[in-house]
Design an enzyme around this catalytic site. Sequence first.
Site, PDB file in Angstrom:
ATOM      1  N   GLN A  90      -6.353  10.935   0.968  1.00 41.32           N
ATOM      2  CA  GLN A  90      -4.966  10.483   0.845  1.00 41.32           C
ATOM      3  C   GLN A  90      -4.688  10.157  -0.624  1.00 41.32           C
ATOM      4  O   GLN A  90      -5.345   9.300  -1.215  1.00 41.32           O
ATOM      5  CB  GLN A  90      -4.700   9.247   1.704  1.00 41.32           C
ATOM      6  N   TYR A 111       4.862   2.105  -1.075  1.00 40.97           N
ATOM      7  CA  TYR A 111       4.269   2.567  -2.324  1.00 40.97           C
ATOM      8  C   TYR A 111       5.240   3.511  -3.033  1.00 40.97           C
ATOM      9  O   TYR A 111       6.366   3.703  -2.586  1.00 40.97           O
ATOM     10  CB  TYR A 111       2.898   3.169  -2.061  1.00 40.97           C
ATOM     11  N   ARG A 123       2.460  11.437   4.805  1.00 42.89           N
ATOM     12  CA  ARG A 123       2.631  10.207   5.587  1.00 42.89           C
ATOM     13  C   ARG A 123       3.890   9.475   5.137  1.00 42.89           C
ATOM     14  O   ARG A 123       4.192   9.413   3.940  1.00 42.89           O
ATOM     15  CB  ARG A 123       1.420   9.292   5.415  1.00 42.89           C
ATOM     16  N   ARG A 135      -7.208   0.075  13.188  1.00 46.87           N
ATOM     17  CA  ARG A 135      -7.946  -1.169  13.453  1.00 46.87           C
ATOM     18  C   ARG A 135      -9.014  -0.983  14.520  1.00 46.87           C
ATOM     19  O   ARG A 135     -10.107  -1.552  14.425  1.00 46.87           O
ATOM     20  CB  ARG A 135      -6.958  -2.260  13.857  1.00 46.87           C
TER      21      ARG A 135
END
Length: 377
Positions: free
Chosen positions: A104, A179, A228, A322
């Site tokens: 990524q 971001y 993404r 997670r």
Amino acid sequence: MDQKFQPLFESLTFPNQTEIRNRFVLAPLTHVSSNDDGSISDVEIDYMRQRSKDVGLAISAASNVNDVGKAFPGQPSVAHDSNMDGLKRLAQAMKENGAKAIVQIHHGGAQALPQLTPDGDVVAPSEMDLKSFGDPKEHHARPITEEEIEQTIKDFGEATRRVIEAGFDGVEIHGANHYLIHQFVSTYYNRRNDKWGEDRLLFPMRVVDEVTQTVQQYADEKFIVGYRFSPEEPESPGISMEITEQLVKALVEKPLDYLHASLMDIESPTREGKYKDIQRVELLHKWIDGKMPLIGIGSIFTAEDALKAIQSGNVELIALGREILLDYQFIEKIKDGRTDEIISQYDPEREDRHNLPPKLWKQFDDGFYPLPRTDGK
């Protein structure tokens, strides 16, 4: 294996004809475990090998494309050719058991941490002050110049070249989670009055073009490129589902292989606007219109959660975040008919239970990430 879980283990073929073995994706998880200079650590290699073992597609932690974009302590770097040796080792480890390995590529923008960037410099589409990554104090982000924007686009291309040369199977462009690429799309972060503000899709589309052109130049046709994004943001005004509809409809016209929706809950409804209360993934899947697979993520902690997501018909792939940190054997246990042994809660008394790198264990122990816990905190 209970045959009802068979849909999770069906192969999938991307638009570029690359096939992956099942519907599971290792999410790009911030592990804070690279060396301080961004080079790949031995701890990181072992962790990524373990978490990539059973998935069809494994995505690395967000990796900064230039030094001013560094947003996490212990973040891996793809900003320099000197990073290549570690990246080659990482690619080999992630691919060792049959997963396709993806890096990524990322720039923190306003979320970059001044203590990690050269001279404490932080850039963003527009000037702002903010806190990021658990930092208790605000820092200042200055407006990025047009010259720097053009260089940053080239940096995404150069990072892609390094990923190709290191032997990975693809890149994922990080356009989510507040971001830099996300910030250019957002009316909250991007208040520019030049062309980069008038057309908020210009920067992400230029990055996509730079990356895909680099792939055409340096890689073969089986190299995977994904993107993404975050469908909505809580800030107002900010990214709405109406803006995301425009983004998705532009992205599906590009030579991409998948889109990846960043969500805390895969079933989450749209917050506001004309699509209010409709599940986000339902809308996204409709807008993609079969042109490429959609990866969904968010609050998948059991085998039943994973199966429900796939059977909804709204996503083709499921990213584990997670949960695969809590139990790196999650997929193996489903396949072996041991779903009753899946670990779906964090146990702060059992450091040996989750096989986490020490720095990531501390983040879990400090409650940095919301997740089920045995102590109820």
